[in-house]
Design an enzyme around this catalytic site. Structure first.
Site, short mmCIF file in Angstrom:
data_model
loop_
_atom_site.label_atom_id
_atom_site.label_comp_id
_atom_site.label_asym_id
_atom_site.label_seq_id
_atom_site.Cartn_x
_atom_site.Cartn_y
_atom_site.Cartn_z
N TYR A 125 0.81 -1.22 0.00
CA TYR A 125 0.00 0.00 0.00
C TYR A 125 0.85 1.27 0.00
O TYR A 125 0.31 2.37 0.08
CB TYR A 125 -0.94 0.02 1.21
CG TYR A 125 -2.10 -0.95 1.10
CD1 TYR A 125 -2.08 -1.97 0.16
CD2 TYR A 125 -3.19 -0.84 1.93
CE1 TYR A 125 -3.13 -2.87 0.07
CE2 TYR A 125 -4.25 -1.73 1.83
CZ TYR A 125 -4.21 -2.75 0.91
OH TYR A 125 -5.25 -3.63 0.81
N LYS A 172 3.65 -14.27 5.50
CA LYS A 172 3.76 -15.30 4.46
C LYS A 172 5.26 -15.45 4.18
O LYS A 172 5.72 -15.35 3.03
CB LYS A 172 2.97 -14.81 3.23
CG LYS A 172 2.78 -15.81 2.13
CD LYS A 172 1.57 -16.71 2.34
CE LYS A 172 1.62 -17.84 1.33
NZ LYS A 172 0.60 -18.85 1.52
N ASP A 205 -2.72 -17.57 5.22
CA ASP A 205 -3.81 -18.41 4.71
C ASP A 205 -4.31 -19.37 5.78
O ASP A 205 -5.52 -19.56 5.96
CB ASP A 205 -3.40 -19.14 3.41
CG ASP A 205 -1.96 -19.59 3.39
OD1 ASP A 205 -1.26 -19.35 4.39
OD2 ASP A 205 -1.53 -20.19 2.40
N ASP A 229 -5.60 -5.49 6.15
CA ASP A 229 -6.81 -4.94 5.55
C ASP A 229 -7.84 -6.05 5.33
O ASP A 229 -9.02 -5.93 5.70
CB ASP A 229 -6.42 -4.28 4.21
CG ASP A 229 -7.51 -3.39 3.66
OD1 ASP A 229 -8.52 -3.20 4.35
OD2 ASP A 229 -7.35 -2.90 2.53
#
Ligand code: NAD
Length: 336
Positions: A125, A172, A205, A229
């Site tokens: 972002y 991740k 995930d 987010d």
């Protein structure tokens, strides 16, 4: 008790209705707040040529605390999102969303009580992207040790302050070994200064599956911007939706409290919006200011009103309007 001045931005769409409800409820507790009401958003564009005039930023900088209604982001008119500009101009580096199931609010879960702490300034972002020729584009994911440690410290200090037991670092790093790896490593380093709080980490995930299956196992989550987010909205879904999800943007030198939802233009001006998310954001603000007794009055009053389905807004299965719902909470405060 000394009084403080708070900037109130009513916002667009349902913003004026829900912020007026929140102001009414907070005032009912007798909290010594002077409200400095400033307009931002659509109404300002014609008057000042921008949705975020300089005097609005100055007001928040001066008062250091604001309660903000949602602001519409005009599509295709060349204005930057007010929310992004506010975040960057005021250095609001932590987006904080407490998620707590409220008794009698329809939801699939009954025992969620966690806080999502999202890094607000970098990651994908940061807005660094470019085209590569005609048929490809690249977005750059920026992760720094400084911002990761800052958000990590915020998460652990929040856990300590609120008597929480565990912080889960979400990442991740199995795939993005350098960027997410740095986020994970930086926050693990911060965790060493908080031996009383359990530190674990989860791949994003797997976290999503665990959140849907067993949300009660989580306490504080700390995430980089993009995962934060997405997971925050998943979180709002765990506790009954946008109408009940409060939030805050916190910086070193100021804080802006706001509901998670937007300006909901479809129901604006119809006395239909649920003001609960905004009122709960107000309660968070009272706690931030140290008015804990006043915040607890608001929370107790809300719990007592939620028992009666008839008093709730449409989205919660009731028949009451925004104003009537707020009036019931005020009445419950008087009766405490
Ligand atoms: P939205 O949150 O406004 O609405 C999504 C859905 O939820 C709609 O069906 C709406 O009616 C419902 N809803 C939202 N809040 C509700 C409430 N308090 N009570 C009852 N129902 C409620 O999201 P959107 O439609 O994607 O966005 C509308 C505008 O708001 C856009 O311009 C967007 O940029 C802006 N927005 C602003 C903020 C902010 O200022 N923080 C956040 C999100 C969206």
């Amino acid at each position: 008790m000394s009084s403080v001045t708070v900037t109130l931005l009513p916002g667009d769409g349902i913003g004026t209705e829900v912020s007026s409800a929140a102001k009414e409820v907070l005032t009912e507790t007798g909290v010594p707040i002077e409200w400095e009401v400033v307009e931002a958003g659509e109404a300002c564009i014609e008057k000042y040529g921008t949705p975020l005039p300089e005097h609005v930023l100055e007001s928040i900088k001066r008062n250091k605390v604001a309660l903000k209604g949602p602001i519409t982001t005009p599509v295709g008119k060349g204005f930057r999102s007010v929310n992004v500009t506010l975040r960057q101009s005021l250095g609001l580096y932590a987006n904080v969303r407490p998620l707590r199931t409220l008794e009698n609010v329809p939801s699939r879960y009954t025992n969620v009580d966690m806080v999502i702490v999202r890094e607000n300034t970098e990651d994908l972002y940061a807005g660094v992207e470019h085209k590569v020729g005609r048929d490809a584009a690249e977005s750059i994911k920026i992760i720094t040790r400084e911002a990761s440690e800052r958000i990590g410290r915020y998460a652990f200090e929040l856990a300590k302050r609120q008597g929480r037991k565990k912080v889960t670092i979400v990442h991740k790093a199995n795939i993005m070994k350098l960027s997410d790896g740095l986020f994970l490593e930086s926050i693990r380093h911060i965790a060493e200064s908080f031996p009383e709080i359990v530190c674990e980490d989860k791949i994003v995930d797997a976290l999503c599956m665990n959140l849907v299956q067993q949300p009660e196992q989580f306490d504080v989550l700390v995430l980089p911007n993009l995962y934060g987010d997405i997971v925050s909205d998943l979180g709002a879904g765990l506790i009954g939706g946008l109408g009940v999800a409060p939030g805050a943007n916190i910086g070193e030198d100021g804080a802006v409290f706001e509901a998670v939802h937007g300006s909901a233009p479809q129901i604006a001006g119809k006395n239909e919006a649920n003001p609960l998310a905004m009122i709960l954001s107000g309660a968070e603000m009272l706690e931030h200011l140290g008015y804990n007794d006043h915040a607890s009055q608001v929370r107790k009053a809300i719990d007592s009103v939620l028992v009666n389905r008839e008093l709730l807004t449409k989205d919660l299965g009731g028949n009451a309007g925004t104003r009537e719902f707020a009036a019931s909470i005020c009445k419950a405060i008087q009766a405490l």
